[in-house]
Design a protein around this motif. Structure first.
Motif, PDB file in Angstrom:
ATOM      1  N   MET A   1       6.544 -12.775  -4.248  1.00 41.79           N
ATOM      2  CA  MET A   1       5.959 -12.950  -2.721  1.00 41.79           C
ATOM      3  C   MET A   1       4.679 -13.846  -2.582  1.00 41.79           C
ATOM      4  O   MET A   1       3.712 -13.451  -2.397  1.00 41.79           O
ATOM      5  CB  MET A   1       6.101 -11.525  -2.241  1.00 41.79           C
ATOM      6  N   THR A   2       4.923 -15.175  -2.731  1.00 38.81           N
ATOM      7  CA  THR A   2       3.759 -15.953  -2.531  1.00 38.81           C
ATOM      8  C   THR A   2       4.021 -16.609  -1.029  1.00 38.81           C
ATOM      9  O   THR A   2       4.946 -16.997  -0.568  1.00 38.81           O
ATOM     10  CB  THR A   2       3.740 -17.230  -3.463  1.00 38.81           C
ATOM     11  N   ALA A   3       2.792 -17.009  -0.599  1.00 43.72           N
ATOM     12  CA  ALA A   3       2.932 -17.544   0.729  1.00 43.72           C
ATOM     13  C   ALA A   3       2.813 -18.904   0.492  1.00 43.72           C
ATOM     14  O   ALA A   3       2.435 -19.683  -0.209  1.00 43.72           O
ATOM     15  CB  ALA A   3       1.540 -17.217   1.511  1.00 43.72           C
ATOM     16  N   THR A   4       3.435 -19.794   1.663  1.00 42.85           N
ATOM     17  CA  THR A   4       3.565 -21.305   1.576  1.00 42.85           C
ATOM     18  C   THR A   4       2.281 -21.990   2.259  1.00 42.85           C
ATOM     19  O   THR A   4       2.257 -23.057   1.720  1.00 42.85           O
ATOM     20  CB  THR A   4       4.787 -21.700   2.329  1.00 42.85           C
ATOM     21  N   ALA A   5       1.831 -21.186   3.021  1.00 43.11           N
ATOM     22  CA  ALA A   5       0.411 -21.797   3.499  1.00 43.11           C
ATOM     23  C   ALA A   5      -0.565 -20.654   3.824  1.00 43.11           C
ATOM     24  O   ALA A   5      -0.199 -19.367   3.933  1.00 43.11           O
ATOM     25  CB  ALA A   5       0.745 -22.525   5.013  1.00 43.11           C
ATOM     26  N   LEU A   6      -1.784 -21.098   3.908  1.00 45.29           N
ATOM     27  CA  LEU A   6      -2.805 -20.079   4.111  1.00 45.29           C
ATOM     28  C   LEU A   6      -3.317 -20.279   5.559  1.00 45.29           C
ATOM     29  O   LEU A   6      -3.297 -21.393   6.195  1.00 45.29           O
ATOM     30  CB  LEU A   6      -4.033 -20.287   3.102  1.00 45.29           C
ATOM     31  N   PRO A   7      -3.858 -19.319   6.439  1.00 42.24           N
ATOM     32  CA  PRO A   7      -3.843 -17.706   5.878  1.00 42.24           C
ATOM     33  C   PRO A   7      -2.819 -17.447   5.704  1.00 42.24           C
ATOM     34  O   PRO A   7      -1.554 -17.625   6.482  1.00 42.24           O
ATOM     35  CB  PRO A   7      -4.646 -17.474   7.330  1.00 42.24           C
ATOM     36  N   ALA A   8      -2.788 -16.205   5.155  1.00 43.72           N
ATOM     37  CA  ALA A   8      -1.603 -15.381   4.708  1.00 43.72           C
ATOM     38  C   ALA A   8      -1.781 -14.072   4.584  1.00 43.72           C
ATOM     39  O   ALA A   8      -3.033 -13.651   4.349  1.00 43.72           O
ATOM     40  CB  ALA A   8      -0.779 -15.735   3.476  1.00 43.72           C
ATOM     41  N   ALA A   9      -1.031 -13.140   5.046  1.00 44.21           N
ATOM     42  CA  ALA A   9      -1.131 -11.661   4.897  1.00 44.21           C
ATOM     43  C   ALA A   9       0.003 -10.962   4.266  1.00 44.21           C
ATOM     44  O   ALA A   9       1.082 -11.327   4.553  1.00 44.21           O
ATOM     45  CB  ALA A   9      -1.374 -11.014   6.193  1.00 44.21           C
ATOM     46  N   TRP A  10      -0.420  -9.889   3.298  1.00 47.09           N
ATOM     47  CA  TRP A  10       0.773  -9.080   2.853  1.00 47.09           C
ATOM     48  C   TRP A  10       0.283  -7.699   3.139  1.00 47.09           C
ATOM     49  O   TRP A  10      -0.692  -7.248   3.152  1.00 47.09           O
ATOM     50  CB  TRP A  10       0.531  -9.402   1.104  1.00 47.09           C
ATOM     51  N   LEU A  11       1.702  -7.039   3.172  1.00 43.36           N
ATOM     52  CA  LEU A  11       1.258  -5.560   3.670  1.00 43.36           C
ATOM     53  C   LEU A  11       2.479  -4.809   2.600  1.00 43.36           C
ATOM     54  O   LEU A  11       3.404  -4.963   2.392  1.00 43.36           O
ATOM     55  CB  LEU A  11       2.104  -5.244   5.053  1.00 43.36           C
ATOM     56  N   ILE A  12       1.533  -4.123   1.642  1.00 40.89           N
ATOM     57  CA  ILE A  12       2.354  -3.555   0.507  1.00 40.89           C
ATOM     58  C   ILE A  12       2.395  -2.284   0.571  1.00 40.89           C
ATOM     59  O   ILE A  12       1.274  -1.592   0.662  1.00 40.89           O
ATOM     60  CB  ILE A  12       1.577  -4.249  -0.872  1.00 40.89           C
ATOM     61  N   VAL A  13       3.469  -1.478   0.684  1.00 39.52           N
ATOM     62  CA  VAL A  13       3.807  -0.106   0.486  1.00 39.52           C
ATOM     63  C   VAL A  13       3.644   0.304  -0.655  1.00 39.52           C
ATOM     64  O   VAL A  13       4.253  -0.151  -1.809  1.00 39.52           O
ATOM     65  CB  VAL A  13       5.292   0.035   1.203  1.00 39.52           C
ATOM     66  N   THR A  14       2.677   1.361  -1.053  1.00 41.62           N
ATOM     67  CA  THR A  14       2.500   1.755  -2.178  1.00 41.62           C
ATOM     68  C   THR A  14       2.927   3.313  -2.333  1.00 41.62           C
ATOM     69  O   THR A  14       3.106   3.966  -1.331  1.00 41.62           O
ATOM     70  CB  THR A  14       1.158   1.657  -2.908  1.00 41.62           C
ATOM     71  N   THR A  15       3.188   3.766  -3.586  1.00 42.44           N
ATOM     72  CA  THR A  15       3.279   5.435  -3.547  1.00 42.44           C
ATOM     73  C   THR A  15       2.086   5.961  -3.710  1.00 42.44           C
ATOM     74  O   THR A  15       1.948   7.119  -3.963  1.00 42.44           O
ATOM     75  CB  THR A  15       4.354   5.605  -4.699  1.00 42.44           C
ATOM     76  N   ALA A  16       1.019   5.232  -4.128  1.00 47.84           N
ATOM     77  CA  ALA A  16      -0.312   5.739  -4.218  1.00 47.84           C
ATOM     78  C   ALA A  16      -1.073   6.816  -3.160  1.00 47.84           C
ATOM     79  O   ALA A  16      -0.762   6.194  -2.028  1.00 47.84           O
ATOM     80  CB  ALA A  16      -1.405   4.765  -4.709  1.00 47.84           C
ATOM     81  N   ARG A  17      -1.388   7.916  -3.291  1.00 47.99           N
ATOM     82  CA  ARG A  17      -2.005   8.544  -2.525  1.00 47.99           C
ATOM     83  C   ARG A  17      -3.621   8.792  -2.823  1.00 47.99           C
ATOM     84  O   ARG A  17      -3.718   9.998  -3.233  1.00 47.99           O
ATOM     85  CB  ARG A  17      -1.360   9.846  -2.059  1.00 47.99           C
ATOM     86  N   PRO A  18      -4.364   7.845  -2.577  1.00 48.25           N
ATOM     87  CA  PRO A  18      -5.871   8.024  -2.887  1.00 48.25           C
ATOM     88  C   PRO A  18      -6.522   9.187  -2.285  1.00 48.25           C
ATOM     89  O   PRO A  18      -6.317   9.535  -0.942  1.00 48.25           O
ATOM     90  CB  PRO A  18      -6.539   6.553  -2.345  1.00 48.25           C
ATOM     91  N   ALA A  19      -7.241   9.937  -3.034  1.00 44.28           N
ATOM     92  CA  ALA A  19      -8.121  11.230  -2.520  1.00 44.28           C
ATOM     93  C   ALA A  19      -9.264  10.763  -1.932  1.00 44.28           C
ATOM     94  O   ALA A  19      -9.734  11.687  -1.300  1.00 44.28           O
ATOM     95  CB  ALA A  19      -8.032  12.166  -3.747  1.00 44.28           C
ATOM     96  N   ASN A  20      -9.759   9.817  -2.088  1.00 46.44           N
ATOM     97  CA  ASN A  20     -11.128   9.501  -1.535  1.00 46.44           C
ATOM     98  C   ASN A  20     -11.569   8.348  -1.515  1.00 46.44           C
ATOM     99  O   ASN A  20     -10.506   7.234  -1.792  1.00 46.44           O
ATOM    100  CB  ASN A  20     -12.360  10.386  -2.679  1.00 46.44           C
ATOM    101  N   LEU A  21     -12.705   7.713  -0.893  1.00 48.66           N
ATOM    102  CA  LEU A  21     -13.160   6.356  -0.772  1.00 48.66           C
ATOM    103  C   LEU A  21     -12.935   5.461  -2.111  1.00 48.66           C
ATOM    104  O   LEU A  21     -12.541   4.431  -2.035  1.00 48.66           O
ATOM    105  CB  LEU A  21     -14.322   6.188  -0.172  1.00 48.66           C
ATOM    106  N   ALA A  22     -13.550   6.029  -2.945  1.00 53.36           N
ATOM    107  CA  ALA A  22     -13.373   5.288  -4.466  1.00 53.36           C
ATOM    108  C   ALA A  22     -12.017   4.869  -4.804  1.00 53.36           C
ATOM    109  O   ALA A  22     -11.852   3.810  -5.111  1.00 53.36           O
ATOM    110  CB  ALA A  22     -14.262   6.054  -5.708  1.00 53.36           C
TER     111      ALA A  22
END
Length: 194
Positions: A1-22
């Protein structure tokens, strides 16, 4: 999933559920590192993301490419923006039960939201707030800059405009609403500055 031009944005769904800011910060950086490596055709270990003195993410390695990035995380989605000028990206969860914080909005934004049918306000507010946050990220100020000091006008479901009295021209941005695997609907926005 590469962009053909910039600017570009990617929205990536993850299964991660971070518990804190770090943990959220690590998730953003690692996801962005993989996305940028793929975009630049490099191994991931050749990409390093750091932060400037104000906390804005920057591409530390490979250096000298003139690229700017912005990162955001919300509800299992990581947003990554890459551009050849200052860029900001944000993603907000739509909360159907929340009342917009009218005191933190520009008067024109508050009037626009109040004029909408109550059922459509949560989506409109999430779109508006993601645009505001993307803008202050592109500026490099974050919300040190008062959110009510500039206004966002929603022009279409995928377009908005920012009127800032500290800039000579209006700034355009793009956005969209997405579903993140049944967890809710999110509003995402990206802004680049000349």
């Amino acid at each position: 999933m590469t962009a053909t031009a910039l600017p570009a944005a990617w929205l990536i769904v993850t299964t991660a559920r971070p518990a804190n800011l770090a943990e959220r910060s690590l998730l953003r950086r690692e996801t962005a590192r993989r996305v940028i490596a793929r975009q630049l055709g490099l191994p991931a270990d050749e990409v390093c993301i750091d932060h400037d003195g104000k906390g804005r993410p920057l591409l530390a390695r490979p250096a000298g490419r003139g690229l700017h990035l912005s990162l955001a995380t919300r509800a299992g989605v990581v947003a990554v923006a890459l551009a050849q000028r200052f860029v900001g990206i944000d993603i907000e969860r739509i909360d159907p039960a929340a009342t917009p914080p009218f005191a933190a909005l520009h008067p024109a934004e508050g009037a626009m939201l109040r004029a909408l049918p109550e059922a459509t306000r949560p989506l409109a507010f999430a779109r508006l707030w993601s645009a505001k946050e993307a803008y202050v990220k592109a500026l490099g100020t974050g919300f040190v800059r008062a959110p009510e000091s500039f206004s966002v006008t929603l022009l279409a479901p995928d377009r908005f405009e920012i009127d800032d009295p500290l800039r000579s021209s209006r700034t355009a941005g793009t956005g969209r609403a997405i579903e993140n695997g049944g967890q809710g609907i999110l509003a995402a926005a990206i802004v680049t500055l000349d």
